[in-house]
Design a protein around this motif. Structure first.
Motif, PDB file in Angstrom:
ATOM      1  N   MET A  75       0.842  -1.190   0.000  1.00  9.50           N
ATOM      2  CA  MET A  75       0.000   0.000   0.000  1.00  9.50           C
ATOM      3  C   MET A  75       0.876   1.238   0.000  1.00  9.50           C
ATOM      4  SD  MET A  75      -3.242  -0.665  -0.011  1.00  9.50           S
ATOM      5  CE  MET A  75      -4.062   0.724   0.731  1.00  9.50           C
ATOM      6  N   PRO A  76       0.348   2.338  -0.563  1.00  8.62           N
ATOM      7  CA  PRO A  76       1.103   3.588  -0.431  1.00  8.62           C
ATOM      8  C   PRO A  76       1.167   4.010   1.028  1.00  8.62           C
ATOM      9  CG  PRO A  76      -1.012   3.952  -1.527  1.00  8.62           C
ATOM     10  CD  PRO A  76      -0.862   2.492  -1.365  1.00  8.62           C
ATOM     11  N   LYS A  77       2.191   4.799   1.369  1.00  6.95           N
ATOM     12  CA  LYS A  77       2.362   5.200   2.769  1.00  6.95           C
ATOM     13  C   LYS A  77       1.433   6.373   3.077  1.00  6.95           C
ATOM     14  CE  LYS A  77       7.038   3.656   3.606  1.00  6.95           C
ATOM     15  NZ  LYS A  77       8.398   4.101   3.925  1.00  6.95           N
ATOM     16  N   ILE A  78       0.157   6.057   3.225  1.00  6.24           N
ATOM     17  CA  ILE A  78      -0.862   7.062   3.487  1.00  6.24           C
ATOM     18  C   ILE A  78      -1.222   6.985   4.967  1.00  6.24           C
ATOM     19  CG2 ILE A  78      -3.340   7.458   3.108  1.00  6.24           C
ATOM     20  CD1 ILE A  78      -2.891   7.072   0.174  1.00  6.24           C
ATOM     21  N   PRO A  79      -1.355   8.146   5.651  1.00  8.44           N
ATOM     22  CA  PRO A  79      -1.753   8.099   7.061  1.00  8.44           C
ATOM     23  C   PRO A  79      -3.076   7.347   7.238  1.00  8.44           C
ATOM     24  CG  PRO A  79      -1.036  10.302   6.479  1.00  8.44           C
ATOM     25  CD  PRO A  79      -1.037   9.516   5.222  1.00  8.44           C
TER      26      PRO A  79
ATOM     27  N   LEU B 271      -3.760   1.428  -6.877  1.00 13.86           N
ATOM     28  CA  LEU B 271      -2.926   0.505  -6.129  1.00 13.86           C
ATOM     29  C   LEU B 271      -1.772  -0.053  -6.959  1.00 13.86           C
ATOM     30  CD1 LEU B 271      -5.606  -1.372  -4.079  1.00 13.86           C
ATOM     31  CD2 LEU B 271      -3.827   0.122  -3.213  1.00 13.86           C
TER      32      LEU B 271
ATOM     33  N   LEU C 253      -1.670   7.869  -8.027  1.00 12.99           N
ATOM     34  CA  LEU C 253      -1.705   8.977  -7.076  1.00 12.99           C
ATOM     35  C   LEU C 253      -0.867  10.155  -7.552  1.00 12.99           C
ATOM     36  CD1 LEU C 253      -1.281   7.031  -3.702  1.00 12.99           C
ATOM     37  CD2 LEU C 253      -3.324   8.191  -4.449  1.00 12.99           C
TER      38      LEU C 253
ATOM     39  N   PHE D 136       3.417   5.183  -7.105  1.00  9.79           N
ATOM     40  CA  PHE D 136       2.034   4.796  -7.396  1.00  9.79           C
ATOM     41  C   PHE D 136       1.484   5.762  -8.454  1.00  9.79           C
ATOM     42  CE2 PHE D 136       1.167   1.705  -4.036  1.00  9.79           C
ATOM     43  CZ  PHE D 136       2.270   1.894  -3.237  1.00  9.79           C
TER      44      PHE D 136
ATOM     45  N   LYS E 146      -1.037  15.863   5.262  1.00 13.73           N
ATOM     46  CA  LYS E 146      -0.278  14.644   5.555  1.00 13.73           C
ATOM     47  C   LYS E 146       0.352  14.756   6.951  1.00 13.73           C
ATOM     48  CE  LYS E 146       3.531  13.477   3.146  1.00 13.73           C
ATOM     49  NZ  LYS E 146       4.327  12.908   2.046  1.00 13.73           N
TER      50      LYS E 146
ATOM     51  N   PRO F 173       2.949  15.610  -1.923  1.00 14.88           N
ATOM     52  CA  PRO F 173       1.662  15.989  -1.343  1.00 14.88           C
ATOM     53  C   PRO F 173       0.610  14.897  -1.503  1.00 14.88           C
ATOM     54  CG  PRO F 173       2.422  17.607  -2.965  1.00 14.88           C
ATOM     55  CD  PRO F 173       3.252  16.398  -3.125  1.00 14.88           C
TER      56      PRO F 173
ATOM     57  N   LYS G 251       0.573  13.206  -9.438  1.00 18.41           N
ATOM     58  CA  LYS G 251       0.026  14.248 -10.312  1.00 18.41           C
ATOM     59  C   LYS G 251       1.115  14.938 -11.123  1.00 18.41           C
ATOM     60  CE  LYS G 251      -3.897  15.148  -7.321  1.00 18.41           C
ATOM     61  NZ  LYS G 251      -4.337  15.963  -6.176  1.00 18.41           N
TER      62      LYS G 251
ATOM     63  N   LYS H  17      -8.938   9.408  -2.538  1.00 13.49           N
ATOM     64  CA  LYS H  17      -7.594   9.678  -3.030  1.00 13.49           C
ATOM     65  C   LYS H  17      -7.430   9.124  -4.438  1.00 13.49           C
ATOM     66  CE  LYS H  17      -6.657  11.584   0.786  1.00 13.49           C
ATOM     67  NZ  LYS H  17      -8.060  11.555   1.173  1.00 13.49           N
ATOM     68  N   PRO H  18      -6.765   9.799  -5.349  1.00 16.31           N
ATOM     69  CA  PRO H  18      -6.005  11.032  -5.172  1.00 16.31           C
ATOM     70  C   PRO H  18      -6.916  12.228  -4.857  1.00 16.31           C
ATOM     71  CG  PRO H  18      -6.085  10.406  -7.474  1.00 16.31           C
ATOM     72  CD  PRO H  18      -6.613   9.268  -6.702  1.00 16.31           C
ATOM     73  N   HIS H  19      -6.429  13.115  -3.998  1.00 14.82           N
ATOM     74  CA  HIS H  19      -7.278  14.198  -3.514  1.00 14.82           C
ATOM     75  C   HIS H  19      -7.472  15.283  -4.572  1.00 14.82           C
ATOM     76  CE1 HIS H  19      -3.564  16.348  -2.897  1.00 14.82           C
ATOM     77  NE2 HIS H  19      -3.137  15.456  -2.038  1.00 14.82           N
ATOM     78  N   LYS H  20      -8.279  16.286  -4.218  1.00 17.46           N
ATOM     79  CA  LYS H  20      -8.742  17.250  -5.221  1.00 17.46           C
ATOM     80  C   LYS H  20      -7.817  18.453  -5.398  1.00 17.46           C
ATOM     81  CE  LYS H  20     -13.450  16.066  -3.947  1.00 17.46           C
ATOM     82  NZ  LYS H  20     -13.120  15.266  -2.741  1.00 17.46           N
TER      83      LYS H  20
ATOM     84  N   CYS I 297       1.312  11.420  -1.380  1.00 15.97           N
ATOM     85  CA  CYS I 297       1.776  10.135  -0.840  1.00 15.97           C
ATOM     86  C   CYS I 297       1.971   9.116  -1.959  1.00 15.97           C
ATOM     87  CB  CYS I 297       0.818   9.573   0.201  1.00 15.97           C
ATOM     88  SG  CYS I 297       0.707  10.533   1.680  1.00 15.97           S
TER      89      CYS I 297
ATOM     90  N   GLY J 231      -1.739  19.285   0.531  1.00 14.75           N
ATOM     91  CA  GLY J 231      -1.509  17.851   0.683  1.00 14.75           C
ATOM     92  C   GLY J 231      -0.464  17.556   1.739  1.00 14.75           C
TER      93      GLY J 231
ATOM     94  N   MET K 155     -10.523   4.676  -2.765  1.00 14.10           N
ATOM     95  CA  MET K 155      -9.500   4.720  -3.826  1.00 14.10           C
ATOM     96  C   MET K 155      -9.836   3.690  -4.900  1.00 14.10           C
ATOM     97  SD  MET K 155      -5.484   3.968  -3.551  1.00 14.10           S
ATOM     98  CE  MET K 155      -5.356   4.715  -1.943  1.00 14.10           C
TER      99      MET K 155
ATOM    100  N   TRP L 122      -6.509   9.138   6.895  1.00 16.61           N
ATOM    101  CA  TRP L 122      -6.982   9.622   5.593  1.00 16.61           C
ATOM    102  C   TRP L 122      -8.086   8.706   5.087  1.00 16.61           C
ATOM    103  CZ3 TRP L 122      -2.965  11.678   1.512  1.00 16.61           C
ATOM    104  CH2 TRP L 122      -2.305  12.785   2.055  1.00 16.61           C
TER     105      TRP L 122
ATOM    106  N   LEU M 200      -9.302   6.733   2.252  1.00 15.63           N
ATOM    107  CA  LEU M 200      -8.669   6.204   1.034  1.00 15.63           C
ATOM    108  C   LEU M 200      -9.552   6.339  -0.198  1.00 15.63           C
ATOM    109  CD1 LEU M 200      -6.928   2.904   2.144  1.00 15.63           C
ATOM    110  CD2 LEU M 200      -5.870   5.015   1.421  1.00 15.63           C
ATOM    111  N   GLU M 201     -10.872   6.344  -0.001  1.00 12.15           N
ATOM    112  CA  GLU M 201     -11.768   6.359  -1.157  1.00 12.15           C
ATOM    113  C   GLU M 201     -11.700   7.669  -1.933  1.00 12.15           C
ATOM    114  OE1 GLU M 201     -15.630   5.350   0.215  1.00 12.15           O
ATOM    115  OE2 GLU M 201     -15.015   3.333   0.774  1.00 12.15           O
TER     116      GLU M 201
ATOM    117  N   ALA N 137       6.764   5.783  -2.039  1.00 10.92           N
ATOM    118  CA  ALA N 137       6.996   5.035  -0.805  1.00 10.92           C
ATOM    119  C   ALA N 137       8.388   4.441  -0.887  1.00 10.92           C
ATOM    120  CB  ALA N 137       5.954   3.942  -0.633  1.00 10.92           C
TER     121      ALA N 137
END
Lengths: 249, 88
Positions: free
Chosen positions: A4-8, B6, B26, B23, A31, B74, B28, A16-19, B76, A27, B1, A11, A13-14, B79
């Protein structure tokens, strides 16, 4: 094992990627906040309030209860939440336009009343969502949509030094700091200290985060870092301005 | 996500002591990581990110797995994982 990506963990997850735009400092600030929430283990008793402006794009950012209010009114809404249930940890998240222009009276009054909340303000020196107009934090000489020849201090005044103001009017037990997304670890430490200050019930906590806005600054990655690290940190020196113990810890 | 987020591209760096993972779902393509790299090891990749912009790739020779790029990303999207030391 699935990688998995190193996301806190806090957060959502659904979404992401954020807006936020590519290269946006929001971001990084979120984070840092997410990692601080994870490390303190307060995700289940946390309320996150976001403001109008670019910061409202964080409304579905976290897996915590979220309120979205009008310009700068995040502070009084979060004060209300905290007073109704002091067990909750509240974070008022806003931009410099919301916090220093239209919502400055709420910031001033919350700091004067010494409400036990945490305010996290992101300073990117313009009103980014509406297209990059001049904000209270626009630097002298900086070109924006409404100051095409650069901000003239004789006409438009000087930029607002928010943490200095809050440090001057807040009381003992307040925590005031200014971080920068270029110094990520230090910014995270400031946010964590601000949350801990609220959890200990010592007083008002305020953190300003110097952020980036490549879209409205019209900069590439190199110029973005140069503007943030060379110019913005000269106008807005990062550091802790007020700690509950008195001096910088 | 979404599931596409993934997917990742992995590369062994730092003399095989660590993994650099990106990834593309993710990323941009802002390029902030490229400027923050102390070894200038990051360059643009053939792989495209979520907005159709190039993602990044690390040079296995230069990368020291310090994690500066992971910190400033920004989104993530990067990794860095150091491999656990193998027991002799």
């Amino acid at each position: 094992m699935e990688v998995m990506p190193k996301i806190p963990k806090s957060w959502n997850l659904e979404t992401k990627p954020h807006k936020f735009c590519p290269g946006c400092g929001h971001g990084m600030v979120l984070k840092a906040l997410g990692q601080a929430i994870d490390e303190l283990g307060i995700q289940d008793r946390m309320v996150f309030g976001c403001d109008i402006g670019c910061s409202l794009l964080s409304w579905d950012f976290f897996n915590v209860d979220t309120v979205q209010t009008h310009h700068g009114r995040t502070t009084p809404v979060m004060v209300g939440v905290k007073r109704a249930n002091p067990e909750l940890i509240v974070v008022a998240y806003m931009g410099d336009g919301g916090g220093y222009a239209i919502g400055s009276q709420h910031l001033v009054n919350a700091a004067t009343r010494d409400d036990k909340i945490t305010v996290l303000l992101v300073n990117n020196t313009n009103y980014a969502m509406t297209g990059g107009q001049m904000a209270p934090t626009t630097m002298p000489g900086q070109k924006t949509e409404t100051t095409p020849y650069g901000r003239d201090v004789s006409e438009a005044g000087y930029p607002m030094m928010g943490p200095e103001m809050v440090a001057a009017i807040s009381h003992e037990g307040a925590y005031v700091a200014r971080g920068s997304v270029a110094k990520f670890r230090r910014l995270k430490a400031y946010i964590k200290k601000a949350l801990e200050n609220q959890m200990a019930g010592r007083g008002f906590s305020f953190v300003e985060a110097l952020s980036t806005c490549p879209t409205n600054w019209r900069t590439n990655a190199q110029q973005t870092w140069a503007f943030l690290e060379d110019q913005m940190t000269k106008q807005y020196p990062p550091g802790e301005l007020k700690t509950p113990t008195g001096k910088e810890a | 996500m979404e599931k596409t987020a993934l997917k990742y591209v992995e590369k062994e760096v730092h003399q095989g002591k660590a993994f650099f993972r990106i990834f593309p779902g993710l990323c941009k393509g802002c390029g902030l990581c490229r400027e923050k790299c102390p070894e200038e090891a990051i360059s643009w990749s053939e792989e495209l990110g979520v907005y159709g912009t190039p993602t990044v790739v690390a040079d296995p020779e230069k990368c020291i797995a310090c994690g500066a790029c992971e910190q400033v990303c920004p989104d993530c999207a990067i990794a860095i994982e150091r491999k656990a030391k193998e027991k002799e």
